[in-house]
Design an enzyme around this catalytic site. Structure first.
Site, PDB file in Angstrom:
ATOM      1  N   LYS A   1      54.083  20.832   8.786  1.00  0.00           N
ATOM      2  CA  LYS A   1      52.688  20.574   8.525  1.00  0.00           C
ATOM      3  C   LYS A   1      52.294  21.613   7.234  1.00  0.00           C
ATOM      4  CE  LYS A   1      50.667  24.243  10.365  1.00  0.00           C
ATOM      5  NZ  LYS A   1      49.980  25.285   9.636  1.00  0.00           N
TER       6      LYS A   1
ATOM      7  N   ARG B   1      52.698  47.428  12.834  1.00  0.00           N
ATOM      8  CA  ARG B   1      53.578  48.290  12.251  1.00  0.00           C
ATOM      9  C   ARG B   1      53.012  49.555  11.722  1.00  0.00           C
ATOM     10  NH1 ARG B   1      56.467  45.573   7.029  1.00  0.00           N
ATOM     11  NH2 ARG B   1      54.418  45.117   6.989  1.00  0.00           N
TER      12      ARG B   1
HETATM   13  N1  LIG Z   1      46.761  32.781  10.760  1.00  0.00           N
HETATM   14  C1  LIG Z   1      46.753  31.508  11.001  1.00  0.00           C
HETATM   15  O1  LIG Z   1      45.896  30.764  11.285  1.00  0.00           O
HETATM   16  C2  LIG Z   1      48.110  31.269  12.002  1.00  0.00           C
HETATM   17  C3  LIG Z   1      49.315  31.797  12.064  1.00  0.00           C
HETATM   18  N2  LIG Z   1      50.227  31.255  12.426  1.00  0.00           N
HETATM   19  C4  LIG Z   1      51.543  32.076  12.296  1.00  0.00           C
HETATM   20  O2  LIG Z   1      51.605  33.065  12.850  1.00  0.00           O
HETATM   21  C5  LIG Z   1      52.710  33.824  12.095  1.00  0.00           C
HETATM   22  C6  LIG Z   1      52.105  35.340  11.742  1.00  0.00           C
HETATM   23  O3  LIG Z   1      51.070  34.890  10.557  1.00  0.00           O
HETATM   24  P1  LIG Z   1      49.712  35.620  10.213  1.00  0.00           P
HETATM   25  O4  LIG Z   1      49.336  36.527  11.490  1.00  0.00           O
HETATM   26  O5  LIG Z   1      48.777  34.833  10.087  1.00  0.00           O
HETATM   27  O6  LIG Z   1      50.086  36.470   9.141  1.00  0.00           O
HETATM   28  P2  LIG Z   1      49.479  37.726   8.399  1.00  0.00           P
HETATM   29  O7  LIG Z   1      50.191  37.774   7.114  1.00  0.00           O
HETATM   30  O8  LIG Z   1      48.160  37.612   8.697  1.00  0.00           O
HETATM   31  O9  LIG Z   1      50.037  38.953   9.305  1.00  0.00           O
HETATM   32  C7  LIG Z   1      51.329  39.264   9.382  1.00  0.00           C
HETATM   33  C8  LIG Z   1      51.568  40.650  10.025  1.00  0.00           C
HETATM   34  O10 LIG Z   1      52.988  40.949  10.288  1.00  0.00           O
HETATM   35  C9  LIG Z   1      53.155  42.233   9.615  1.00  0.00           C
HETATM   36  N3  LIG Z   1      54.496  42.400   9.067  1.00  0.00           N
HETATM   37  C10 LIG Z   1      54.807  41.813   7.784  1.00  0.00           C
HETATM   38  N4  LIG Z   1      56.153  41.982   7.670  1.00  0.00           N
HETATM   39  C11 LIG Z   1      56.450  42.570   9.065  1.00  0.00           C
HETATM   40  C12 LIG Z   1      57.999  42.950   9.010  1.00  0.00           C
HETATM   41  N5  LIG Z   1      58.902  43.024   8.224  1.00  0.00           N
HETATM   42  N6  LIG Z   1      57.872  43.579  10.399  1.00  0.00           N
HETATM   43  C13 LIG Z   1      56.656  43.487  11.178  1.00  0.00           C
HETATM   44  N7  LIG Z   1      55.658  43.115  10.881  1.00  0.00           N
HETATM   45  C14 LIG Z   1      55.446  42.746   9.704  1.00  0.00           C
HETATM   46  C15 LIG Z   1      52.140  42.298   8.766  1.00  0.00           C
HETATM   47  O11 LIG Z   1      51.760  44.037   8.376  1.00  0.00           O
HETATM   48  C16 LIG Z   1      50.767  42.016   9.415  1.00  0.00           C
HETATM   49  O12 LIG Z   1      50.292  42.710  10.297  1.00  0.00           O
HETATM   50  C17 LIG Z   1      53.103  33.026  10.891  1.00  0.00           C
HETATM   51  O13 LIG Z   1      54.342  32.398  11.412  1.00  0.00           O
HETATM   52  C18 LIG Z   1      52.252  32.075  10.979  1.00  0.00           C
HETATM   53  O14 LIG Z   1      52.670  30.630  10.291  1.00  0.00           O
HETATM   54  C19 LIG Z   1      50.196  30.310  13.445  1.00  0.00           C
HETATM   55  C20 LIG Z   1      49.181  29.860  13.754  1.00  0.00           C
HETATM   56  C21 LIG Z   1      47.594  30.356  13.076  1.00  0.00           C
HETATM   57  O1  LIG Z   2      48.796  27.184  11.343  1.00  0.00           O
HETATM   58  C1  LIG Z   2      47.670  27.318  10.955  1.00  0.00           C
HETATM   59  C2  LIG Z   2      46.564  26.658  11.585  1.00  0.00           C
HETATM   60  O2  LIG Z   2      47.300  25.977  12.721  1.00  0.00           O
HETATM   61  C3  LIG Z   2      47.396  28.357   9.962  1.00  0.00           C
HETATM   62  O3  LIG Z   2      47.734  27.628   8.659  1.00  0.00           O
HETATM   63  P1  LIG Z   2      48.240  28.816   7.383  1.00  0.00           P
HETATM   64  O4  LIG Z   2      49.331  29.478   7.783  1.00  0.00           O
HETATM   65  O5  LIG Z   2      48.400  27.735   6.259  1.00  0.00           O
HETATM   66  O6  LIG Z   2      47.048  29.579   7.157  1.00  0.00           O
END
Ligand SMILES: NC(=O)C1=CN([C@@H]2O[C@H](COP(=O)(O)OP(=O)(O)OC[C@H]3O[C@@H](n4cnc5c(N)ncnc54)[C@H](O)[C@@H]3O)[C@@H](O)[C@H]2O)C=CC1
Ligand SMILES: O=C(CO)COP(=O)(O)O
Length: 377
Positions: A201, A41
């Site tokens: 979870k 973004r």
């Molecule tokens: N971080 C992890 O270990 C894992 C995360 N996930 C899932 O991945 C998804 C994304 O999470 P993360 O990358 O960890 O989150 P994060 O908080 O690290 O990153 C989110 C990203 O989305 C952007 N963002 C925020 N609002 C936005 C909007 N309105 N439009 C476009 N972009 C926007 C942010 O700037 C950031 O780059 C979540 O659903 C999470 O549950 C799944 C597996 C592992």
């Molecule tokens: O989905 C995840 C690990 O599989 C990441 O978990 P959190 O979003 O709680 O960091």
């Protein structure tokens, strides 16, 4: 800005969202040989990934592959792509898809959700929101899930995940792209179970965080994890999932990883609640997405509609709402009904407990056989 890379031979993929998981998944794909363009973004973040091959805010200390490119212009990221991976916070998916739709209108790329939330306003899973907004054949949609803490994978620690699609062919195509020497993908066709595993979870991980914050020990946590898996299975099965999926990477696997790890944002949010911070304070302190906080209400709504009892998730909601002291969460692992409950399921209306019992029996048999499969179900 024209993204910079040397060109590998694999499929052309775009990853939408350059937070911790989007960037890590981009690395997984690039290390597997795909031609990856990240969309961020913010122009500065796109520039940092593209030029320095770093994402210092979300993945400090990680060097990204030289072949990985990034842009903040959607049209550039989506040009001639074979696969699109979506990794924005679940509550923002719909608005992002509205921007994607015109750019994908004459493209039949596979669309892959990496997200683990449900939409607060509709209760829809992410693949359902994708199907609605892109108006695309569900056979083009896949989801990825599993015990996948981003930073561990970015450090190339060996990990498995599952790719699920209604179409076996789509699941296999995505799984072939999303694998490399440290990341192994399995496939299934139970999209509902795979998505709900990831959503549910998170809620149990918040509960674990709460009791950790209070200072309770391993018995309490093991009790919540075990009963939490029953709740997850009952809910998912009542909503159309196969119980086996909840015993797999997207269910039990992810539950273990998320409940054990201080890297988990859901676990961390719960810990802050357990330490006495209010919901508002926790939201202010969280620098990254904790999907569980937004999923509690829609999950409980769906649970009511499908007549599934979820005492642990109910109590997480009460703590979030300031209606329950975090110290009181543990003794209420089941209903307050005086009649002792059977352990199998909460209400016994789903077959999930049977599957759980069989899985535990298999694990026990294997343990007795020194890790070898006893060769029976
Ligand atoms: N971080 C992890 O270990 C894992 C995360 N996930 C899932 O991945 C998804 C994304 O999470 P993360 O990358 O960890 O989150 P994060 O908080 O690290 O990153 C989110 C990203 O989305 C952007 N963002 C925020 N609002 C936005 C909007 N309105 N439009 C476009 N972009 C926007 C942010 O700037 C950031 O780059 C979540 O659903 C999470 O549950 C799944 C597996 C592992
Ligand atoms: O989905 C995840 C690990 O599989 C990441 O978990 P959190 O979003 O709680 O960091």
């Amino acid at each position: 800005m024209t993204p910079k890379r040397s060109t590998p031979a694999g499929p052309r993929v775009a990853v939408i969202g350059a937070g911790s998981w989007g960037t890590t998944f981009g690395k997984i794909l690039a290390d597997g040989g795909a031609q990856v363009t990240m969309w961020a973004r913010r122009a500065e973040l796109a520039h940092e990934i593209d030029e320095a091959k770093r994402n210092s805010r979300y993945l400090p200390g990680i060097n990204l592959p030289r072949t990985m490119a990034a842009t903040h212009e959607l049209a550039i990221a989506l040009r001639d792509v074979d696969q699109v991976y979506l990794s924005v916070p679940s509550q923002s998916l719909r608005e992002n898809l509205k921007a994607l739709r015109p750019l994908l209108s004459d493209n039949d790329a596979k669309i892959v959700s990496l997200m683990k939330g449900v939409e607060r306003t509709s209760g829809l899973r992410m693949s359902q929101v994708i199907e609605q907004e892109l108006r695309c054949d569900p056979d083009r949609i896949a989801v990825a899930s599993g015990p996948n803490l981003a930073l561990e994978i970015a450090r190339e620690q060996p990990t498995a995940a599952v790719i699920s699609s209604r179409s076996q062919e789509t699941a296999e195509e995505v799984a072939r792209a999303a694998r490399n020497s440290y990341f192994r993908t399995f496939v299934n066709t139970d999209v509902i179970g795979t998505e709900f595993g990831g959503v549910l979870k998170n809620l149990i991980a918040v509960a674990i965080g709460i009791v950790d914050g209070v200072g309770y020990g391993e018995n309490t946590k093991a009790s919540i994890i075990t009963r939490g898996l029953v709740e997850m299975t009952d809910f998912a099965v009542a909503n159309g999932a196969h119980p086996e999926t909840l015993q797999g990477l997207a269910g039990l696997g992810d539950l273990i990883a998320t409940c054990q790890s201080p890297l988990s944002r859901n676990n961390t949010a719960g810990r802050l609640l357990g330490q006495g911070y209010s919901f508002q304070d926790v939201v202010k302190q969280m620098q990254q997405t904790a999907e569980g906080l937004a999923s509690v209400a829609p999950v409980l709504q769906l649970a009511r509609e499908s007549e599934v009892h979820m005492p642990i998730v109910e109590q997480v909601k009460m703590v979030l709402d300031g209606k329950m002291n975090p110290r009181d969460i543990a003794p209420h692992l089941t209903t307050d009904d005086d009649t002792p409950q059977g352990e199998r399921t909460n209400h016994g209306q789903a077959d999930g407990g049977g599957a759980l019992r069989r899985a535990l029996q298999r694990a026990f048999d294997q343990f007795r056989n020194g890790g070898r499969s006893p060769g029976r179900d």
